[in-house]
Design an enzyme around this catalytic site. Structure first.
Site, short mmCIF file in Angstrom:
data_model
loop_
_atom_site.label_atom_id
_atom_site.label_comp_id
_atom_site.label_asym_id
_atom_site.label_seq_id
_atom_site.Cartn_x
_atom_site.Cartn_y
_atom_site.Cartn_z
N SER A 138 0.83 -1.21 0.00
CA SER A 138 0.00 0.00 0.00
C SER A 138 0.86 1.25 0.00
O SER A 138 0.36 2.33 -0.27
CB SER A 138 -0.89 0.08 1.23
OG SER A 138 -1.03 -1.11 1.89
N HIS A 159 -2.24 -3.03 -6.57
CA HIS A 159 -2.77 -2.63 -5.27
C HIS A 159 -4.27 -2.85 -5.22
O HIS A 159 -5.05 -2.05 -5.73
CB HIS A 159 -2.40 -1.16 -4.99
CG HIS A 159 -2.79 -0.70 -3.63
ND1 HIS A 159 -3.27 0.56 -3.36
CD2 HIS A 159 -2.77 -1.35 -2.43
CE1 HIS A 159 -3.54 0.65 -2.06
NE2 HIS A 159 -3.24 -0.48 -1.49
N GLU A 171 -5.09 -0.52 -8.30
CA GLU A 171 -4.10 0.44 -8.81
C GLU A 171 -2.93 -0.37 -9.39
O GLU A 171 -2.32 -1.16 -8.67
CB GLU A 171 -3.61 1.35 -7.68
CG GLU A 171 -4.68 2.31 -7.17
CD GLU A 171 -4.23 3.19 -6.00
OE1 GLU A 171 -4.71 4.33 -5.90
OE2 GLU A 171 -3.42 2.73 -5.16
N ASN A 209 -4.57 6.83 -1.70
CA ASN A 209 -4.06 7.24 -0.39
C ASN A 209 -3.37 8.60 -0.42
O ASN A 209 -3.13 9.19 0.62
CB ASN A 209 -3.11 6.18 0.18
CG ASN A 209 -3.88 5.02 0.78
OD1 ASN A 209 -5.02 5.18 1.22
ND2 ASN A 209 -3.28 3.84 0.78
N1 LIG Z 1 -5.27 -4.97 4.91
C1 LIG Z 1 -5.57 -4.04 4.01
O1 LIG Z 1 -6.59 -3.34 4.08
C2 LIG Z 1 -4.65 -3.82 2.84
C3 LIG Z 1 -5.16 -3.16 1.69
C4 LIG Z 1 -4.31 -3.02 0.58
C5 LIG Z 1 -3.01 -3.49 0.64
N2 LIG Z 1 -2.55 -4.12 1.78
C6 LIG Z 1 -1.17 -4.63 1.76
O2 LIG Z 1 -1.23 -6.02 1.54
C7 LIG Z 1 -0.14 -6.67 2.21
C8 LIG Z 1 -0.68 -7.75 3.11
O3 LIG Z 1 -1.56 -7.16 4.04
P1 LIG Z 1 -2.59 -8.05 4.91
O4 LIG Z 1 -3.51 -7.07 5.57
O5 LIG Z 1 -3.15 -9.13 4.08
O6 LIG Z 1 -1.59 -8.67 5.99
P2 LIG Z 1 -1.81 -9.95 6.92
O7 LIG Z 1 -0.94 -9.73 8.10
O8 LIG Z 1 -3.26 -10.24 7.11
O9 LIG Z 1 -1.20 -11.16 6.03
C9 LIG Z 1 0.15 -11.31 5.73
C10 LIG Z 1 0.43 -12.79 5.63
O10 LIG Z 1 1.75 -12.97 5.11
C11 LIG Z 1 2.35 -14.05 5.79
N3 LIG Z 1 3.80 -13.96 5.65
C12 LIG Z 1 4.70 -13.28 6.41
N4 LIG Z 1 5.94 -13.44 5.90
C13 LIG Z 1 5.84 -14.21 4.80
C14 LIG Z 1 6.78 -14.76 3.86
N5 LIG Z 1 8.06 -14.49 3.96
N6 LIG Z 1 6.31 -15.56 2.88
C15 LIG Z 1 4.99 -15.85 2.78
N7 LIG Z 1 4.05 -15.37 3.65
C16 LIG Z 1 4.48 -14.56 4.63
C17 LIG Z 1 1.83 -13.93 7.21
O11 LIG Z 1 1.96 -15.16 7.91
C18 LIG Z 1 0.38 -13.52 6.96
O12 LIG Z 1 -0.48 -14.64 6.85
C19 LIG Z 1 0.64 -5.56 2.90
O13 LIG Z 1 1.68 -5.14 2.06
C20 LIG Z 1 -0.41 -4.46 3.04
O14 LIG Z 1 0.17 -3.18 3.13
C21 LIG Z 1 -3.33 -4.30 2.87
#
Ligand SMILES: NC(=O)c1ccc[n+]([C@@H]2O[C@H](COP(=O)([O-])OP(=O)(O)OC[C@H]3O[C@@H](n4cnc5c(N)ncnc54)[C@H](O)[C@@H]3O)[C@@H](O)[C@H]2O)c1
Length: 410
Positions: A138, A159, A171, A209
């Site tokens: 993000s 994104h 995005e 954002n």
């Molecule tokens: N949550 C949101 O609203 C949102 C929206 C858009 C983008 N994002 C982006 O998406 C990404 C993930 O966010 P999320 O909210 O799903 O996070 P999350 O914490 O729910 O999930 C992340 C997952 O990645 C796993 N993980 C950690 N290290 C790893 C590795 N080396 N290899 C494989 N898996 C691994 C974790 O165990 C976890 O299950 C981030 O970059 C975040 O900024 C999040």
């Protein structure tokens, strides 16, 4: 346009880009976003490998996807046979070792540059040279993530918004090395997945954002200055502006800590541009642990039924403020700054005017795109308003974009 800011991508021949639309997709990180993205890819017909570093994590996410698909079947949105075929296309895996060859890898691991850099270096080494390597970051710069990838022309951002199966906007973010062919391929693929892709360069906050910053900042400043309380400002933006939620209630919904972190990230990445300086009001809320709905208190205090107990607007004051002096008109001030931010992004060549409007309507559910809104208000009027705010509150926050007066968006 400043040539240093020219974000047009490299023009490699399209045959450099992969052609299979239904190739295998890997999703790295099976959390909230990764599971949703895997579901979308599988429903679109891809074989999907869902990977998590936590043993059994991807398998349990796959089960949750199965339950989500069943709910869609129950609601009549997806055919039973289609849902079971989609689930059957998803395989779960612990770790990226031995990951099969994929047409596309989408990384959705936690928001850490070091972690993403390491993942991308390993993926680039083990995947074919035509595999598109995408990140769902993000906020992290695509060039930074691609630093240790030998062929960074295939690295880009996809994104998605939360929850990915529901939110149409994606995005498609390009770094300075990303080739145009890969961006075009990714854009077409997102359309095939039923999404609405918009393109932008890897500017801090990307489109949504970045452009949304003044929506929160102006409201917080108006409350800080004692012009009106939060409930009155929210009422004005909702009822007079047509926004689905007021800015202050929205930050309570998102989480004050999460919203402050996004704002701070944009502020830091823009070299602490005055335009994005976080407000004292929000910092104090976070310091006090008033993080919003999730802690029972934020800008508002929430009762046991989840409803705010102190959200009574002063309607008489609201009617006086709207259409009154600009400095104390929450709606005019917010709109002027949203338009200014949006046109500035376009002016810097970071996204097209159409894509900015689509992104803000779909990503934030704004009733109108800010550029269309600017056209309606008149860019000359907005230019005068921003200049007036700049005179009232000097220091750079209300710097008018040259695009308001240069006629480029007329
Ligand atoms: N949550 C949101 O609203 C949102 C929206 C858009 C983008 N994002 C982006 O998406 C990404 C993930 O966010 P999320 O909210 O799903 O996070 P999350 O914490 O729910 O999930 C992340 C997952 O990645 C796993 N993980 C950690 N290290 C790893 C590795 N080396 N290899 C494989 N898996 C691994 C974790 O165990 C976890 O299950 C981030 O970059 C975040 O900024 C999040």
């Amino acid at each position: 346009m400043d040539p240093d800011l020219d974000t047009s991508t490299r023009t490699d021949s399209p045959e450099d880009a992969p052609t299979s639309s239904f190739g295998r997709v890997a999703v790295i990180g099976a959390g909230a976003m990764g599971a949703g993205i895997a579901q979308v890819a599988a429903v679109a017909g891809h074989e999907v490998v869902l990977v998590d570093v936590v043993p059994g994590g991807a398998a349990s996410s796959r089960e949750k996807i199965g339950a989500a698909l069943e709910r869609l079947v129950a609601k009549g949105r997806v055919e039973e046979s289609h849902a079971s075929a989609a689930l059957a296309r998803i395989t779960a895996r612990d770790g990226i070792d031995g990951l099969p060859e994929c047409a596309l890898v989408i990384e959705a691991a936690p928001e850490s540059l070091e972690l993403k850099r390491d993942l991308f270096a390993a993926l680039a080494e083990h995947q074919p040279s035509t595999t598109v390597l995408a990140t769902n970051t993000s906020s992290i710069d695509i060039d930074d993530i691609a630093r240790d990838v030998t062929d960074p022309e295939r690295v880009l951002g996809l994104h998605f918004f939360n929850p990915p199966p529901v939110m149409r906007l994606v995005e498609v973010v390009h770094g300075t090395a990303t080739s145009r062919a890969y961006v075009e391929h990714a854009t077409t693929l997102m359309e095939a997945w039923g999404k609405t892709p918009v393109r932008c360069s890897s500017t801090p906050g990307f489109i949504v954002n970045r452009v949304a910053r003044p929506f929160y900042g102006e409201a917080q400043r108006i409350v800080e200055a004692g012009v009106a309380d939060a409930a009155t400002v929210d009422w004005i933006l909702r009822e007079k502006g047509g926004f689905p939620m007021g800015p202050l209630e929205l930050t309570d919904f998102i989480g004050q800590d999460v919203n402050l972190a996004v704002g701070t990230s944009v502020w830091e990445q823009t070299g602490r541009d005055e335009r994005y300086t976080p407000t004292d009001l929000q910092r104090r809320l976070v310091e006090a642990g008033r993080l919003g709905r999730k802690t029972g208190a934020g800008v508002y205090t929430y009762g046991t039924d989840g409803a705010p107990t102190d959200a009574e607007p002063d309607l008489e004051l609201a009617e006086r403020l709207v259409g009154g002096p600009l400095e104390t008109d929450p709606l005019a001030r917010t709109l002027a700054m949203l338009v200014n931010e949006a046109v500035d992004l376009v002016h810097r060549g970071e996204a097209s005017a159409d894509d900015v409007d689509v992104a803000m309507r779909l990503g934030m559910r704004y009733p109108k795109g800010p550029i269309a809104w600017g056209r309606e208000i008149g860019f000359d009027v907005v230019a005068r308003q921003v200049a007036e705010l700049d005179a009232a509150f000097p220091g750079g926050r209300y710097r008018p974009s040259p695009a308001l007066t240069d006629g480029s968006l007329a």
